[in-house]
Design an enzyme around this catalytic site. Structure first.
Site, mmCIF file in Angstrom:
data_model
loop_
_atom_site.group_PDB
_atom_site.id
_atom_site.type_symbol
_atom_site.label_atom_id
_atom_site.label_comp_id
_atom_site.label_asym_id
_atom_site.label_seq_id
_atom_site.Cartn_x
_atom_site.Cartn_y
_atom_site.Cartn_z
ATOM 1 N N GLY A 29 0.691 -1.003 -0.178
ATOM 2 C CA GLY A 29 0.098 -0.128 -0.031
ATOM 3 C C GLY A 29 0.754 1.122 0.029
ATOM 4 N N GLU A 86 -19.329 17.343 1.991
ATOM 5 C CA GLU A 86 -18.133 18.230 1.120
ATOM 6 C C GLU A 86 -18.942 17.859 -0.291
ATOM 7 O OE1 GLU A 86 -14.100 18.395 3.546
ATOM 8 O OE2 GLU A 86 -14.460 16.548 2.067
HETATM 9 C C1 LIG Z 1 -13.194 10.938 0.310
HETATM 10 C C2 LIG Z 1 -12.307 11.042 1.342
HETATM 11 C C3 LIG Z 1 -12.067 11.956 2.057
HETATM 12 C C4 LIG Z 1 -11.332 12.153 3.192
HETATM 13 N N1 LIG Z 1 -10.845 13.113 3.604
HETATM 14 C C5 LIG Z 1 -10.172 13.325 4.922
HETATM 15 C C6 LIG Z 1 -9.924 14.454 5.545
HETATM 16 O O1 LIG Z 1 -10.314 15.587 5.064
HETATM 17 N N2 LIG Z 1 -8.967 14.225 6.604
HETATM 18 C C7 LIG Z 1 -8.409 13.318 6.995
HETATM 19 O O2 LIG Z 1 -7.753 13.131 7.911
HETATM 20 N N3 LIG Z 1 -8.627 12.190 6.489
HETATM 21 C C8 LIG Z 1 -9.513 11.848 5.265
HETATM 22 N N4 LIG Z 1 -9.720 10.891 4.473
HETATM 23 C C9 LIG Z 1 -9.292 9.643 5.179
HETATM 24 C C10 LIG Z 1 -7.960 9.284 4.693
HETATM 25 O O3 LIG Z 1 -7.672 9.581 3.315
HETATM 26 C C11 LIG Z 1 -7.401 7.995 5.142
HETATM 27 O O4 LIG Z 1 -7.587 7.769 6.545
HETATM 28 C C12 LIG Z 1 -6.111 7.679 4.635
HETATM 29 O O5 LIG Z 1 -5.979 7.746 3.269
HETATM 30 C C13 LIG Z 1 -5.817 6.323 5.112
HETATM 31 O O6 LIG Z 1 -4.341 6.086 4.481
HETATM 32 P P1 LIG Z 1 -3.976 4.458 4.322
HETATM 33 O O7 LIG Z 1 -2.645 4.459 3.928
HETATM 34 O O8 LIG Z 1 -4.417 3.592 5.479
HETATM 35 O O9 LIG Z 1 -4.985 3.855 3.258
HETATM 36 P P2 LIG Z 1 -5.064 4.582 1.726
HETATM 37 O O10 LIG Z 1 -4.637 5.826 1.668
HETATM 38 O O11 LIG Z 1 -6.511 4.206 1.208
HETATM 39 O O12 LIG Z 1 -3.897 3.604 0.893
HETATM 40 C C14 LIG Z 1 -4.208 2.270 0.663
HETATM 41 C C15 LIG Z 1 -3.363 1.713 -0.577
HETATM 42 O O13 LIG Z 1 -3.326 0.503 -0.664
HETATM 43 C C16 LIG Z 1 -3.303 0.042 -2.107
HETATM 44 N N5 LIG Z 1 -4.054 -1.192 -2.039
HETATM 45 C C17 LIG Z 1 -5.494 -1.537 -1.399
HETATM 46 N N6 LIG Z 1 -5.576 -2.763 -1.591
HETATM 47 C C18 LIG Z 1 -4.272 -3.478 -2.236
HETATM 48 C C19 LIG Z 1 -3.949 -4.587 -2.628
HETATM 49 N N7 LIG Z 1 -4.608 -5.659 -2.245
HETATM 50 N N8 LIG Z 1 -2.812 -4.812 -3.195
HETATM 51 C C20 LIG Z 1 -1.896 -3.682 -3.464
HETATM 52 N N9 LIG Z 1 -2.265 -2.303 -3.026
HETATM 53 C C21 LIG Z 1 -3.371 -2.189 -2.449
HETATM 54 C C22 LIG Z 1 -4.330 0.935 -2.586
HETATM 55 O O14 LIG Z 1 -4.422 1.209 -3.773
HETATM 56 C C23 LIG Z 1 -3.907 2.512 -1.751
HETATM 57 O O15 LIG Z 1 -2.772 3.125 -2.586
HETATM 58 C C24 LIG Z 1 -10.761 10.899 3.502
HETATM 59 C C25 LIG Z 1 -10.963 9.586 2.754
HETATM 60 C C26 LIG Z 1 -11.728 9.642 1.596
HETATM 61 C C27 LIG Z 1 -11.969 8.497 0.973
#
Ligand SMILES: Cc1cc2nc3c(=O)[nH]c(=O)nc-3n(C[C@H](O)[C@H](O)[C@H](O)COP(=O)(O)OP(=O)(O)OC[C@H]3O[C@@H](n4cnc5c(N)ncnc54)[C@H](O)[C@@H]3O)c2cc1C
Length: 437
Positions: free
Chosen positions: A9, A167
């Site tokens: 990820g 939003e």
């Molecule tokens: C529309 C929206 C608005 C948001 N607004 C806010 C905000 O204003 N403020 C805030 O703090 N947070 C916000 N968030 C939440 C924030 O974006 C998330 O908490 C954050 O992105 C989580 O990070 P992460 O690295 O855990 O997951 P993600 O950022 O979702 O990254 C996961 C990654 O894993 C990859 N992946 C998934 N499954 C697989 C697989 N099987 N194999 C290979 N790769 C894979 C995906 O492609 C992705 O790149 C928002 C989320 C969304 C959807």
């Protein structure tokens, strides 16, 4: 031999983990099924034509090019074998010494996956472009449809009154009221109905009640109809059911719930009801000290015993913390428990209006929006993106313009393909059978 760390990820958690760990004597492989790191908090701007995809996403490779010990592999991971320490991709297998799993979450339709086609959620750039296509196509359909069909064309239903729903509702109302206001000849875009449906008693449930009220007032001022304590019981391509009430709508958007990515289930370890992996205080998986789960996919208790929220700062801090604990293992030191530094939460509510809270400080209106704007620009990855987004926002502020109003891409499903711009027909009015009440 150098330790091999696999990070699955390249979102907030994975990327910040990789960059933090890159100066250690390790080799790192980041695996992501996308080639880009995405700034999800601004996705709604792409979905509503305010920004273009490249303004909020950067190639993962570009973010780690300065670290020769970090390589990137584009591919989807199917399974992680925690006992054999193997990562299984669709096109091969990788072994690891330490693994960081950061694959985030997807939308949850609460057991009604069949609604997904008719009510897309917002999580990836493809989702945002699909929503943009549907929103802009609805206005095009309204220009040529008769009056009856037009009212469904011009009804946008957003399910879920959290930050994403608020939003989206604000941005679509602003688009209709200001941006396209003078561009159509068969109808007045002020007729557009934006309906925000929330199952609970207030919007933005994670915020202080005064900010929920401020958001409600700001949305109503923009003409958004907010339905609180209202559950959507069915979604079809003709509209939504809310109990006995049917609301014809061509465009329904889903912002109501999330579940852990499917990779979590492949691990065979304890999950919560939303499919998030329960982790130890040091972010490792119980029984597997070489495997960390961080970001949205992790169920990690905060100081009050409740799980930490799915927010970018949580994911960033956890990614960095997992990296520090891996460094501690290399240096033969003890691993430390994760402690979240709460920086607060915020959301925009239409044009130049926002809500923000941190500790006891609560901001709304223009000041809330300025705070939101500053923080989002600050965290946007890449100097180019920061400059471009600033310019776009100043331009939009002065002109009400939304520069990315382009209808591109094909509809996702065969059913939707029949509704492509050249062949739009009025949706049938018959209510769909009700389920899941
Ligand atoms: C529309 C929206 C608005 C948001 N607004 C806010 C905000 O204003 N403020 C805030 O703090 N947070 C916000 N968030 C939440 C924030 O974006 C998330 O908490 C954050 O992105 C989580 O990070 P992460 O690295 O855990 O997951 P993600 O950022 O979702 O990254 C996961 C990654 O894993 C990859 N992946 C998934 N499954 C697989 C697989 N099987 N194999 C290979 N790769 C894979 C995906 O492609 C992705 O790149 C928002 C989320 C969304 C959807």
């Amino acid at each position: 031999m150098t330790m091999h760390v696999v990070i699955i990820g390249g979102g907030f958690a994975g990327l910040y983990a990789a960059r933090r760990l890159a100066r250690q004597p390790v080799t790192i492989t980041i695996i992501d099924r996308q080639n880009h790191h995405l700034f999800q908090p601004l996705l709604y701007q792409v979905a509503t034509a305010g920004l273009s995809p490249a303004d909020i996403a950067t190639p993962i490779r570009a973010r780690v090019e300065d670290f020769p010990n970090v390589s990137v592999r584009m591919g989807a991971v199917k399974r992680v074998d925690l006992k054999a320490k193997l990562v299984e991709l669709e096109d091969g297998t990788l072994s690891y010494d330490q693994v960081v799993i950061a694959t985030g979450v997807r939308h949850s339709y609460f057991g009604h996956q069949e609604w997904a086609d008719d009510a897309p959620g917002l999580k990836t750039l493809d989702d945002a472009l699909e929503i943009r296509r549907r929103v802009l196509t609805a206005f095009e359909a309204a220009e040529r449809d008769d009056d009856l069909a037009r009212s469904a064309d011009l009804t946008f239903v957003i399910v879920g009154g959290g930050p994403t729903g608020v939003e989206l509702a604000g941005a679509i109302a602003e688009l209709a009221r200001y941006t396209v206001a003078g561009e159509f000849r068969s109808f007045d875009p002020h007729r557009t109905r934006v309906v925000l449906v929330e199952g609970g008693p207030r919007l933005l449930a994670a915020f202080h009640e005064s900010l929920s009220k401020a958001a409600l007032t700001a949305l109503e001022r923009l003409g958004v109809e907010v339905k609180l304590d209202t559950k959507v019981t069915n979604v079809s391509d003709t509209g939504v059911h809310m109990g006995d009430v049917f609301l014809p709508a061509r465009t329904v958007l889903w912002a109501a719930g999330v579940q852990g990515s499917s990779l979590g289930r492949s691990l065979g370890v304890e999950l919560d009801r939303a499919g998030r992996v329960k982790v130890n205080p040091d972010l490792t998986i119980p029984g597997f000290p070489d495997a960390y789960v961080v970001g949205d996919l992790a169920w990690c208790a905060g100081p009050d015993g409740q799980p930490l929220p799915g927010l970018a700062p949580v994911a960033i801090q956890q990614g960095e913390h997992a990296a520090d604990n891996i460094a501690a293992v290399i240096e033969r030191k003890d691993r430390r428990a994760f402690k979240y530094w709460d920086k607060g939460i915020m959301a925009t509510v239409g044009r130049a209006n926002g809500v923000a809270q941190t500790g006891k400080l609560r901001l709304s209106g223009f000041i809330g929006w300025m705070t939101w704007l500053f923080i989002h620009i600050l965290y946007l990855i890449g100097f180019r993106n920061r400059v471009i987004v600033m310019i776009q926002w100043v331009w939009a502020w002065v002109t009400y313009g939304r520069s990315a109003r382009l209808i591109t891409g094909i509809p996702l499903s065969p059913a939707k393909r029949a509704l492509a711009p050249a062949q739009v027909t009025a949706p049938a009015r018959a209510p769909a059978p009700e389920v899941g009440k």
